[in-house]
Design an enzyme around this catalytic site. Structure first.
Site, short mmCIF file in Angstrom:
data_model
loop_
_atom_site.label_atom_id
_atom_site.label_comp_id
_atom_site.label_asym_id
_atom_site.label_seq_id
_atom_site.Cartn_x
_atom_site.Cartn_y
_atom_site.Cartn_z
N GLU A 185 -8.47 5.63 15.71
CA GLU A 185 -7.40 6.48 16.22
C GLU A 185 -7.77 7.16 17.54
OE1 GLU A 185 -7.96 6.03 13.04
OE2 GLU A 185 -6.00 5.40 12.30
N HIS B 286 -1.89 11.46 2.51
CA HIS B 286 -1.01 10.46 3.14
C HIS B 286 0.46 10.84 3.10
CE1 HIS B 286 -4.42 7.83 3.49
NE2 HIS B 286 -3.71 6.77 3.77
#
Ligand SMILES: Cc1ncc(C[n+]2csc(CCOP(=O)(O)OP(=O)(O)O)c2C)c(N)n1
Ligand SMILES: [Mg+2]
Lengths: 318, 324
Positions: free
Chosen positions: B60, B129
């Site tokens: 990321e 999540h």
């Protein structure tokens, strides 16, 4: 290794396979939700690794964690109950498929942020070093996780501080749909350890005995030398990345080829070829496992949902 | 007008801008061969090729940091975070680099980049999540945060975001890709930083955006059956924040409920309520209420998770409360 241990390993591999197959059915039936990542095809990896540890050695892994959980001795009942989100799951239905753990069995979790648990593994080994014991932390992760910074920070730290970590990279050739060579500068992940002057090795993950022996040697090395070690295990996942993967990135031919030397069949053949046991005995184990899985499903289905107040529990310790 | 899904609207915006401007390209995890984990970029890899639809490693920081660099030297990258939860793995680039570079160097650098990120709870994905942390990003001056609630807005706002010279966080909600709505035929854009009345009414004001809009529209239908007409103001962008339509509506209804999917404390509701109290104090007829997520990490179990998320019934109850 004695015969009993070999049969125990066979049993565990079959248990993982059959529990997951039934789990997949329950997922299709809508009884399991969220993300569920199957370990089918990789059973020899966690089975061989965990069989090589001392009970005091810690294991931590990623979200593909059903196998590790069962190998560490978490019961099929608890695994199935957690999958169904029941109060009797080891994480009380709050964690689900990706978050199985039991510190009493030295299973320190499935973790869902890719690579996120690697620095934590270094920290666990740091805690043990600080306490003055020689426990080894075994940290398992996919090859895809070796491209994120967490991996490199954690490996470097473990090396410069002499932390007892066995890094186990499960190279199943894909991170979701991305083939290893498309995402990583080196496809032999063990080479990444070289940059940290870290001892490393590579083993065929379809052969549970080889995995066991390689892990045993690596764990001994880590414990004796107070040094980390990176063990790369070649493996292959036979199912999609998670439930509902359209699998556009590989051909069914490729998967079928890999099925031919999948780990359970391979181990069965070995056991019979070496006359360690009989086909009848192995069939009996298979049948026993089927009963165990069926009972686990019945246990999970009969278990209560978490109470509404459970929502507010465990946010803080105090 | 054509009726299309949110997914199609976003996909169309990306395609139209890629066709219009060769400096626009996409990079992120599984955006190419897989076709996007939420199928938003399905077909893009075949159409534009690997140069413009770049599958990245799971990295990321390299995705967002890399997009910043490419943007600084004149490209218009669209960096995709597979989910907004992975933004935390790239937080320095998102909040400490992208929003600072133009200002800190006295305007010499530009970062014309869009970060697409999908968030939201309700899919049993567990605590790490399932988050709706939109407000965190809206805290940082220098970053713009856009989050649409209809296909029409998604398409028009995303096109504006791609054309903007500033870094923009474009937040989608995973449970809204199937929502259908009318979208104008042909080329259009919608300016960033303009709130919109999505439903007119005189009795109470609901201020919301994204998933909150979907829920509030349903609540409004129910309330209408009981004779209560709510006016729904959709913020569409959290920074810049356009309070004009909010205050105008509030001055008419004198009552407000703020609906957001994220946690209540320090949230968007706190910001909006304060601004109303400050700028329309004389018009307040009832305490302003907030409907938001319960203050717990989201659990896996379906029933527990739903009990933590804001529901239509919560909104209906809050509106009735401010109407008392
Ligand atoms: C930081 C972060 N980025 C992205 C994801 C989404 N994601 C989950 S699993 C996965 C692939 C991981 O591949 P690998 O490490 O090889 O493990 P495997 O699934 O093959 O066991 C991705 C991209 C995530 N969970 N966390
Ligand atoms: Mg992998």
């Amino acid at each position: 290794m004695n015969k009993e241990k070999k049969l125990q390993m066979y049993r565990e591999m079959v248990l993982i396979r059959r529990l997951e197959k039934r789990g997949a059915e329950l997922y299709q039936a809508g009884k399991i939700g969220g993300f569920m990542h199957l370990y089918i095809g990789q059973e020899a990896v966690s089975t061989g690794i965990v069989a090589a540890r001392e009970p005091r050695d810690r294991v931590i892994t990623a979200y593909r964690d059903h196998g590790v959980a069962l190998n560490c001795g978490i019961s099929a009942n608890e695994v199935m109950a957690e999958l169904l989100g029941k109060a009797t799951g080891m994480s009380k239905g709050k964690g689900g498929s990706m978050h199985m753990a039991d510190p009493d069995k030295n299973m320190w979790g499935g973790h869902a942020i890719v690579g996120g648990h690697l620095p934590i593994a270094s920290g666990m080994a740091l805690g043990d070093q600080y306490a003055g014991n020689d426990n080894v932390t075994i940290c398992m992760f996919g090859e895809g996780a070796t491209n994120i910074g967490y991996f490199h920070e954690a490996l470097n730290l473990s090396k410069i501080w002499g932390l007892r970590v066995l890094w186990v990279c499960e190279n199943n050739e894909y991170g979701m749909g991305t083939a290893v060579n498309r995402a990583s500068a080196v496809s032999d992940i063990r080479q990444k350890a070289e940059g940290y002057r870290m001892k490393n090795g590579r083993v065929n993950g379809r052969d549970v005995l080889k995995v066991h022996d390689a892990a045993k040697e690596a764990i001994d090395y880590v414990r004796t030398n107070s040094e980390p070690y990176l063990l790369e295990v070649e493996t292959y996942r036979l199912r999609g990345h998670s439930m509902g993967d359209p699998e556009r990135y590989r051909t069914q031919d490729e998967v079928l080829k890999r099925k031919e030397n999948e780990p359970i069949r391979t181990f069965r053949k070995q056991l019979l070829a070496k006359k360690t046991t009989t086909a009848k005995k192995l069939d009996e184990i298979d049948a026993e496992v089927d009963v165990e899985v069926q009972k686990a499903i019945e246990f999970a289905e009969a278990s209560p949902e978490p109470a509404p107040e459970a929502l507010w529990e465990n946010v803080y310790v105090e | 007008m054509a009726k299309i899904t949110m997914r199609e609207a976003i996909s169309q915006a990306l395609m139209e801008e890629m066709d219009r401007d060769p400096s626009v390209f996409i990079m992120g995890e599984e955006v190419g061969v897989w076709g996007g984990t939420y199928a938003v970029t399905k077909g893009f890899y075949d159409k534009y090729g690997p140069e413009r639809v770049k599958d990245t490693p799971i990295a990321e920081n390299a995705i967002i940091g890399g997009a910043i660099g490419a943007a600084m030297v004149g490209q218009r990258p669209i960096a995709e975070l597979m989910t907004i939860n992975f933004a935390f793995s790239a937080m320095d680039y998102i909040v400490n680099q992208a929003p600072k570079l133009h200002y800190m160097f006295g305007g010499q650098f530009k970062v014309p980049m869009v970060i697409r990120a999908v968030g939201g709870g309700g899919r049993q994905l567990g605590a790490t999540h399932s988050q709706t942390p939109d407000v965190i990003f809206a805290h940082f001056p220098g970053l713009k945060v856009v989050s649409p609630g209809t296909p029409e807005d998604a398409k028009g706002l995303l096109k504006s975001a791609i054309r903007s010279d500033d870094p923009i966080m474009f937040i989608e909600n995973a449970t809204m890709y199937q929502i259908r709505g009318e979208v104008p035929e042909g080329e259009y854009t919608i300016p960033i930083g303009v709130s919109k009345i999505q439903r007119p009414g005189n009795d109470a004001t609901i201020v919301t955006y994204a998933k909150g809009l979907e829920l509030s529209m349903q609540a409004a239908d129910q309330l209408a059956k009981e004779g209560i007409q709510v006016e729904i103001v959709d913020l569409r962008s959290l920074r810049p924040l356009d309070m004009g339509p909010v205050l105008e509506s509030f001055k008419k209804t004198n009552r407000a409920v703020i609906v957001e999917e994220g946690w209540k404390s320090y949230g968007i509701g706190a910001e909006i309520a304060t601004r109303i109290y400050t700028d329309a104090f004389d018009y307040v007829d009832a305490p302003i209420l907030r409907v938001a997520q319960k203050e717990v990490p989201l659990p896996y179990n379906r029933t527990l998770e739903q009990s933590a998320l804001p529901q239509v019934t919560d909104i209906v109850a809050a509106v009735k409360e401010v109407m008392k």
